[in-house]
Design an enzyme around this catalytic site. Structure first.
Site, short mmCIF file in Angstrom:
data_model
loop_
_atom_site.label_atom_id
_atom_site.label_comp_id
_atom_site.label_asym_id
_atom_site.label_seq_id
_atom_site.Cartn_x
_atom_site.Cartn_y
_atom_site.Cartn_z
N GLY A 14 0.81 -1.22 0.00
CA GLY A 14 0.00 0.00 0.00
C GLY A 14 0.84 1.27 0.00
O GLY A 14 0.78 2.08 -0.94
N GLY A 62 13.14 -10.25 -3.42
CA GLY A 62 14.11 -10.37 -2.33
C GLY A 62 13.39 -10.54 -1.01
O GLY A 62 12.44 -9.81 -0.71
N ASP A 96 -0.39 -8.42 15.43
CA ASP A 96 -0.84 -7.85 16.70
C ASP A 96 -1.39 -8.91 17.65
O ASP A 96 -2.17 -9.78 17.25
CB ASP A 96 -1.93 -6.80 16.46
CG ASP A 96 -1.40 -5.54 15.78
OD1 ASP A 96 -0.20 -5.46 15.52
OD2 ASP A 96 -2.22 -4.63 15.52
N GLN A 149 1.96 0.98 21.35
CA GLN A 149 0.55 0.71 21.04
C GLN A 149 0.13 -0.60 21.67
O GLN A 149 0.84 -1.61 21.53
CB GLN A 149 0.36 0.65 19.51
CG GLN A 149 -0.99 0.14 19.04
CD GLN A 149 -2.15 1.00 19.54
OE1 GLN A 149 -2.07 2.23 19.52
NE2 GLN A 149 -3.21 0.36 20.01
N PHE A 150 -0.97 -0.57 22.38
CA PHE A 150 -1.56 -1.80 22.94
C PHE A 150 -1.61 -2.85 21.84
O PHE A 150 -2.09 -2.59 20.75
CB PHE A 150 -2.97 -1.49 23.45
CG PHE A 150 -3.61 -2.61 24.24
CD1 PHE A 150 -3.72 -2.52 25.61
CD2 PHE A 150 -4.10 -3.75 23.60
CE1 PHE A 150 -4.31 -3.54 26.35
CE2 PHE A 150 -4.68 -4.77 24.32
CZ PHE A 150 -4.79 -4.67 25.70
N TYR A 155 5.83 -4.91 17.16
CA TYR A 155 5.86 -3.88 16.11
C TYR A 155 6.45 -2.56 16.65
O TYR A 155 7.30 -1.93 16.01
CB TYR A 155 4.42 -3.67 15.63
CG TYR A 155 4.22 -2.78 14.42
CD1 TYR A 155 4.19 -3.32 13.15
CD2 TYR A 155 3.99 -1.42 14.57
CE1 TYR A 155 3.96 -2.51 12.04
CE2 TYR A 155 3.77 -0.60 13.47
CZ TYR A 155 3.74 -1.15 12.21
OH TYR A 155 3.51 -0.35 11.11
N PRO A 185 4.88 7.30 9.81
CA PRO A 185 3.45 7.45 9.49
C PRO A 185 2.56 7.09 10.69
O PRO A 185 2.91 6.25 11.51
CB PRO A 185 3.22 6.43 8.37
CG PRO A 185 4.57 5.96 7.94
CD PRO A 185 5.47 6.15 9.11
N ILE A 188 -2.55 4.90 8.20
CA ILE A 188 -2.67 5.18 6.76
C ILE A 188 -3.62 4.15 6.15
O ILE A 188 -3.60 2.97 6.50
CB ILE A 188 -1.27 5.07 6.08
CG1 ILE A 188 -0.22 5.93 6.81
CG2 ILE A 188 -1.36 5.44 4.60
CD1 ILE A 188 -0.46 7.41 6.83
N1 CAA Z 1 -6.16 -0.14 25.13
C1 CAA Z 1 -6.47 -0.59 26.36
N2 CAA Z 1 -7.07 -1.76 26.60
C2 CAA Z 1 -7.38 -2.51 25.54
C3 CAA Z 1 -7.09 -2.11 24.23
C4 CAA Z 1 -6.48 -0.86 24.04
N3 CAA Z 1 -6.17 -0.41 22.82
N4 CAA Z 1 -7.50 -3.08 23.38
C5 CAA Z 1 -8.03 -4.07 24.16
N5 CAA Z 1 -7.96 -3.70 25.45
C6 CAA Z 1 -8.44 -4.44 26.60
C7 CAA Z 1 -9.83 -5.00 26.38
O1 CAA Z 1 -10.81 -4.05 26.72
C8 CAA Z 1 -9.85 -6.18 27.33
O2 CAA Z 1 -10.00 -5.74 28.64
P1 CAA Z 1 -10.76 -6.65 29.74
O3 CAA Z 1 -9.97 -7.92 29.85
O4 CAA Z 1 -10.75 -5.81 30.97
O5 CAA Z 1 -12.14 -6.87 29.17
C9 CAA Z 1 -8.43 -6.68 27.20
O6 CAA Z 1 -7.61 -5.59 26.78
C10 CAA Z 1 -8.37 -7.77 26.15
O7 CAA Z 1 -7.10 -8.25 26.12
P2 CAA Z 1 -6.78 -9.43 25.13
O8 CAA Z 1 -5.38 -9.84 25.30
O9 CAA Z 1 -7.82 -10.51 25.26
O10 CAA Z 1 -6.95 -8.65 23.74
P3 CAA Z 1 -7.65 -9.17 22.44
O11 CAA Z 1 -7.08 -10.48 22.09
O12 CAA Z 1 -9.10 -9.01 22.52
O13 CAA Z 1 -7.18 -8.08 21.35
C11 CAA Z 1 -5.61 -6.79 20.14
C12 CAA Z 1 -5.96 -7.43 21.47
C13 CAA Z 1 -5.46 -7.84 19.02
C14 CAA Z 1 -4.26 -6.15 20.28
C15 CAA Z 1 -6.68 -5.78 19.74
O14 CAA Z 1 -6.86 -4.89 20.83
C16 CAA Z 1 -6.30 -4.98 18.52
O15 CAA Z 1 -6.35 -5.43 17.38
N6 CAA Z 1 -5.87 -3.72 18.70
C17 CAA Z 1 -5.46 -2.86 17.65
C18 CAA Z 1 -4.00 -2.69 17.70
C19 CAA Z 1 -3.58 -1.59 16.75
O16 CAA Z 1 -3.99 -0.45 16.86
N7 CAA Z 1 -2.74 -1.93 15.80
C20 CAA Z 1 -2.27 -0.95 14.90
C21 CAA Z 1 -2.28 -1.52 13.55
S1 CAA Z 1 -1.95 -0.33 12.28
C22 CAA Z 1 -0.33 -0.10 12.30
O17 CAA Z 1 0.40 -0.66 13.04
C23 CAA Z 1 0.17 0.89 11.29
C24 CAA Z 1 0.98 1.93 11.92
O18 CAA Z 1 2.20 1.88 11.78
C25 CAA Z 1 0.35 3.04 12.66
#
Ligand code: CAA
Length: 248
Positions: A14, A62, A96, A149-150, A155, A185, A188
């Site tokens: 992308g 590569g 993630d 990042q959570f 990463y 970034p 995006i």
């Molecule tokens: N902040 C705080 N708490 C969070 C949270 C967050 N962002 N996300 C989940 N939680 C909490 C939930 O509410 C839950 O709490 P309870 O247990 O009290 O109910 C707990 O954490 C769940 O924990 P799990 O380990 O069970 O999490 P999960 O398996 O459900 O999912 C995850 C975790 C896969 C990381 C999911 O939260 C997710 O996909 N997050 C997005 C991560 C993200 O933003 N990635 C960026 C991708 S884009 C990128 O990386 C490009 C770039 O360069 C910017």
């Protein structure tokens, strides 16, 4: 004057596609590095698509996780286009999971692809750049490497490491006409975003001050700026393209 040569790793993805197109439009000879799990046909289809939209871009296989494979990719590009003047370390993946659920495989895959790749490719072009007294290394990191990042210990560690790499190497080659910079970034609009659960993505967008996801072209614009031959005094820097979501 001979056109400068740019290699963009992850060039068919992308952000990579936008970077390749922008560099080609600026008059560079561009090669897109790809691995696509060895799917050469997909890369060829991408190349044909680029041609249709007026972009003449070489493709070079590569695996950025493998030093030897990177050497072959670089030799291929240099044989067809000439020595590499601009390297954009853009290849990256995400796996993630919250840390307690993360597997060793998820950790290693991300560190290898997003960080070790910078060593594997840069190490094999840097001497040539120093000898020719010109080079641009542009590392595509991430806002999540700056703020954490959570769900992204792997990463965030790799992307933060990338900027450490930028700052150290920038000092080592500063007197040789080679600049090394990081582009950081934010979120995006790419296929990577589709891996984020819908409810989480909605929350992410509401936290971006400009009110939208970034476009790949928003990142490419920073790359063409840093790649420019006159951009000599910016090195070891990190330039954000994140819509104001994180300010350092
Ligand atoms: N902040 C705080 N708490 C969070 C949270 C967050 N962002 N996300 C989940 N939680 C909490 C939930 O509410 C839950 O709490 P309870 O247990 O009290 O109910 C707990 O954490 C769940 O924990 P799990 O380990 O069970 O999490 P999960 O398996 O459900 O999912 C995850 C975790 C896969 C990381 C999911 O939260 C997710 O996909 N997050 C997005 C991560 C993200 O933003 N990635 C960026 C991708 S884009 C990128 O990386 C490009 C770039 O360069 C910017």
């Amino acid at each position: 004057m001979k056109k400068k040569v740019a290699l963009v790793t992850g060039g068919t993805g992308g952000i990579g596609t936008a970077i390749c197109q922008a560099l080609a439009q600026e008059g560079y000879q561009v090669a897109a590095g790809y691995s696509k799990g060895g799917d050469h046909q997909a890369a060829q289809a991408w190349q044909a698509q680029q041609k249709q939209s007026g972009h003449d871009i070489m493709i070079a296989y590569g695996d950025v996780c493998d030093y030897g494979s990177c050497g072959l990719m670089i030799a291929n590009v240099e044989q067809h286009l000439g020595p590499i003047d601009i390297l954009v370390n853009n290849a990256g993946i995400m796996r993630d999971a919250s840390f307690r659920k993360m597997t060793p495989a998820h950790w290693l895959e991300v560190i290898n692809t997003n960080l070790n790749s910078a060593f594997n490719v840069t190490h094999q072009v840097i001497n040539g750049m120093c000898d020719r007294a010109f080079g641009r290394i542009i590392n595509i990191s991430s806002m999540n490497g700056q703020k954490g990042q959570f769900g992204q210990t792997n990463y965030s560690a790799a992307k933060a490491g990338m900027h450490g790499f930028t700052m150290a190497l920038a000092q080592e080659v500063a007197k040789k006409g080679v600049t090394v910079n990081t582009v950081s970034p934010g979120y995006i609009k790419t296929k990577m975003m589709t891996e984020i659960p819908e409810n989480i993505l909605t929350g992410i967008i509401s936290a971006i001050p400009v009110g939208r996801l970034g476009e790949p072209a928003d990142v490419a614009r920073v790359v063409t700026f840093l790649a420019h031959p006159e951009c000599q005094f910016i090195t070891g820097s990190i330039i954000s393209a994140n819509g104001g979501q994180y300010m350092s």
